[in-house]
Scaffold this active site. Sequence first.
Site, mmCIF file in Angstrom:
data_model
loop_
_atom_site.group_PDB
_atom_site.id
_atom_site.type_symbol
_atom_site.label_atom_id
_atom_site.label_comp_id
_atom_site.label_asym_id
_atom_site.label_seq_id
_atom_site.Cartn_x
_atom_site.Cartn_y
_atom_site.Cartn_z
ATOM 1 N N ASP A 197 16.207 -40.295 57.800
ATOM 2 C CA ASP A 197 17.031 -41.067 56.877
ATOM 3 C C ASP A 197 16.943 -40.444 55.479
ATOM 4 O OD1 ASP A 197 18.469 -43.666 56.646
ATOM 5 O OD2 ASP A 197 16.878 -44.168 55.240
ATOM 6 N N GLU A 257 7.451 -27.938 67.215
ATOM 7 C CA GLU A 257 8.464 -26.885 67.315
ATOM 8 C C GLU A 257 9.596 -27.249 68.265
ATOM 9 O OE1 GLU A 257 9.424 -23.976 66.044
ATOM 10 O OE2 GLU A 257 7.956 -24.562 64.520
HETATM 11 C C1 GLC Z 1 20.569 -44.539 55.156
HETATM 12 C C2 GLC Z 1 20.901 -45.491 56.276
HETATM 13 C C3 GLC Z 1 21.453 -46.755 55.659
HETATM 14 C C4 GLC Z 1 20.373 -47.361 54.777
HETATM 15 C C5 GLC Z 1 19.885 -46.350 53.744
HETATM 16 C C6 GLC Z 1 18.619 -46.787 53.092
HETATM 17 O O1 GLC Z 1 21.669 -44.169 54.422
HETATM 18 O O2 GLC Z 1 21.787 -44.874 57.169
HETATM 19 O O3 GLC Z 1 21.886 -47.663 56.632
HETATM 20 O O4 GLC Z 1 20.854 -48.482 54.101
HETATM 21 O O5 GLC Z 1 19.589 -45.118 54.347
HETATM 22 O O6 GLC Z 1 17.565 -46.765 54.023
#
Ligand code: GLC
Length: 506
Positions: A197, A257
């Site tokens: 993320d 890896e």
């Molecule tokens: C990313 C996720 C989103 C979330 C953000 C903060 O963009 O895809 O859904 O709100 O991160 O974690």
Amino acid sequence: MERNKTPAIYQIYPRSFQDSNGSGTGDLPGITRRLSHIADLGVDAIWLSPIYVSPMIDGGYDIVDHRHIDPMFGTLDDFDAMVAKAHDLGLQVYLDQVLNHTSDQCPWFLDAIAGDEGMADRYLWRDPKPDGSPPNNWLSQFGLPAWHWNHKRRQYYYSQFLPQQPSLNLRCPGVQDEIAAQMQGWRNRGVDGFRFDVVTAFLWDEVMKDNPPARPEVQDKVAGENFNPYTYQDHVYDMLPGDGASYAENLRKWAGEDAYLFGENTSGNQSIELAMAFTQPGRLDSVYTTDLPEGRGSPAVVADMVDRSESLHRIAGWLSSHDQPRHSRGDASDLVLALQMAFLPGPWIIYQGEELSLPQPKLAKGDVTDPLDLLYWPDGPGREGARVPVPWTSDPDDQFGFTSGIPWLPMTWDSDGIRRGYDVVLPFYRNIIALRREHDWASAKVIACEANGDILDITILTQGGQRFRGLFSHGAGQPGDCSETEPLFRTQPDGDYGWCGAIWQV
Ligand code: GLC
């Protein structure tokens, strides 16, 4: 095993995929039950949005404990059963990793508030300025202030998203040890890869200077609409100072890896350049940017990505997700875009329900739970519409087969549209994914690419030495050459000649 570097990945938003116990929320046994639908599509892998313990303020992206499954989704045994079935069906399993922040309910954060300085080091705490105001002008990516006062510590903490998501200090050794251990724990349970993320938000400059105002050429390009004040700054100090992308070498080391690793780049500013930096050898396999969905896969956007990237293998293509309004319009354009995505080299992420041409539902304000949608209501692009549960039947009286209870968001799907999805669009997706696999388009390289107005003309060379040319008309009518020789594959004209796509072996 050598990892597949250009997989077709099916994104599951677990809350909205399939409920198995009448709670109205999707869960792991529900996913296991529907895995054959995904395997029949012919994709290589599934990616699950977060299933970890969470108060769900940000739809699961606010995590209390990365090592355990939230009871709303099931148990670790349910998880193991899901992985085993996926592997039996030939699907790899990728999990979401939200390393940038935790939930404010995470014990680390609660201990920091209670005065544990070791835990406080895991976040970013700063004293106020002498006048009591926050340490600098940084803003959250959602457009909120980035600094939040905590009266117990008499300090501000930093948060790049919601106040309930305090940002982690990823340079802190204690945090790094935790991440390494929990990722290894998931690998030991059979997980094959991870999606990171907001990977481009991981690091900030410790000098903590004010960001300058955005240069005009940057302002229009920063992710989000200009109604979000985040776009008014040039993010030189709060985002990846120096070679911040080298942090991805840690992620590779911790994951192993053989893991497939991809990251999310939410910064429209220099998106492709950042994607290239994060995917240098020893780092991630690919990064996805918002260029394609924001441009709805237009010829100009594709040509620009080809120009600016060293290789499309390092940029994951996608058009819809849990964060973007669904791109489908329920007409020929959906099929042309799908064919174009199948043809483009590189990884391809398909969002649940896209293979049925699900359109973006309209939600009433009273039904919406996403704080970001509510912040800009009704003006933002809206994230929660794309999270309305997947219909498995066309019967509204049966909650479209999603749940025996009340779905957590209202399902107002049009039954005729769902039937068309299953009868026409799903077989189309299966066909083109099979072609992508048969001819190995994913690992090919682009040798010519031109955007002529509404027409994308692209030629690729496969690793086996075969050349293919794709012509995709985005509303320009049927390109002349489309009718000259019989293509290997073309979208069926359905009365909407403005959109068409065809592929030839040349
Ligand atoms: C990313 C996720 C989103 C979330 C953000 C903060 O963009 O895809 O859904 O709100 O991160 O974690």
